[in-house]
Design a protein around this motif. Sequence first.
Motif, short mmCIF file in Angstrom:
data_model
loop_
_atom_site.label_atom_id
_atom_site.label_comp_id
_atom_site.label_asym_id
_atom_site.label_seq_id
_atom_site.Cartn_x
_atom_site.Cartn_y
_atom_site.Cartn_z
N LEU A 14 7.93 7.55 0.20
CA LEU A 14 7.00 6.26 0.53
C LEU A 14 7.54 5.12 -0.19
CD1 LEU A 14 3.66 8.08 0.31
CD2 LEU A 14 4.53 7.02 2.47
N ILE A 15 8.10 5.23 -1.46
CA ILE A 15 8.33 4.00 -2.31
C ILE A 15 9.84 3.67 -1.68
CG2 ILE A 15 9.51 3.41 -4.37
CD1 ILE A 15 7.42 5.45 -5.69
N THR A 16 10.75 4.46 -1.09
CA THR A 16 11.88 3.71 -0.54
C THR A 16 11.80 3.34 0.78
OG1 THR A 16 12.77 6.14 -0.07
CG2 THR A 16 13.34 5.28 -2.39
N GLY A 17 10.76 3.94 1.41
CA GLY A 17 10.77 3.46 2.88
C GLY A 17 11.52 4.37 3.54
N ILE A 18 12.05 5.41 3.12
CA ILE A 18 12.95 6.34 4.03
C ILE A 18 12.08 7.36 4.88
CG2 ILE A 18 14.87 8.16 4.09
CD1 ILE A 18 15.82 6.48 1.55
N ILE A 42 0.89 -1.22 -0.13
CA ILE A 42 -0.02 0.07 0.01
C ILE A 42 0.96 1.14 -0.11
CG2 ILE A 42 -1.74 1.53 1.21
CD1 ILE A 42 -2.93 -1.28 2.33
N ARG A 43 1.91 1.25 0.88
CA ARG A 43 2.80 2.34 0.81
C ARG A 43 3.43 2.63 -0.38
NH1 ARG A 43 7.92 2.02 1.51
NH2 ARG A 43 8.00 0.01 2.59
N ILE A 44 3.84 1.53 -1.26
CA ILE A 44 4.71 1.62 -2.44
C ILE A 44 3.48 2.21 -3.36
CG2 ILE A 44 5.58 0.34 -4.26
CD1 ILE A 44 7.20 -1.23 -1.98
N GLY A 45 2.25 1.62 -3.40
CA GLY A 45 1.29 2.07 -4.21
C GLY A 45 0.86 3.32 -4.26
N LEU A 46 0.77 3.93 -2.84
CA LEU A 46 0.37 5.48 -2.81
C LEU A 46 1.68 6.47 -3.35
CD1 LEU A 46 -1.51 7.50 -1.56
CD2 LEU A 46 -0.57 7.06 0.59
N GLY A 47 2.81 5.56 -2.85
CA GLY A 47 3.98 6.37 -3.56
C GLY A 47 3.97 6.58 -4.80
N ALA A 48 3.57 5.45 -5.46
CA ALA A 48 3.59 5.68 -7.03
C ALA A 48 2.61 6.50 -7.41
CB ALA A 48 3.49 3.89 -7.70
N VAL A 49 1.69 6.87 -6.97
CA VAL A 49 0.41 7.66 -7.33
C VAL A 49 1.01 9.28 -7.13
CG1 VAL A 49 -1.85 8.60 -6.63
CG2 VAL A 49 -1.41 6.16 -6.83
N PHE A 50 1.72 9.44 -6.04
CA PHE A 50 2.09 10.79 -5.76
C PHE A 50 3.27 11.02 -6.68
CE2 PHE A 50 0.04 10.99 -1.66
CZ PHE A 50 -0.20 12.32 -1.16
N LEU A 51 4.25 10.13 -6.82
CA LEU A 51 5.09 10.22 -7.83
C LEU A 51 4.83 10.38 -9.37
CD1 LEU A 51 8.22 10.20 -7.60
CD2 LEU A 51 8.33 7.85 -8.57
N ALA A 52 3.86 9.85 -9.70
CA ALA A 52 3.03 10.31 -11.31
C ALA A 52 2.37 11.39 -11.20
CB ALA A 52 2.11 8.68 -11.60
N ALA A 53 1.70 11.82 -10.08
CA ALA A 53 1.27 13.18 -10.08
C ALA A 53 2.16 14.29 -10.13
CB ALA A 53 0.28 13.15 -8.92
#
Length: 88
Positions: free
Chosen positions: A64-68, A9-20
């Motif tokens: 969020l994607i990297t977990g840092i 979920i964290r990686i998915g949400l991070g991908a959405v923020f990154l794409a936006a």
Amino acid sequence: MSETMVPLIRIGLGAVFLAAGVAKIIERADFEKHLPAFGVRWPAVARGISYGVPVAELLIGLLLITGIFVDVAAPAATALLGVFAMVV
């Protein structure tokens, strides 16, 4: 929630923020042009938002994607989503 779902979920949400963030940077002028429809009347404020929001989205997405610094990124993502919800 299972231990494997939280990172997904964290990686998915991070991908959405990154794409936006990437989309807003690519079309920054269009993003700035549409801000008055959301109540941003001053051009200087619109310009600042058009630069600041994509950078914030990119930073939150990467964290969020990297977990840092997830303990900072997760509340920041929640706050940004809350602001988006109120504006829309």
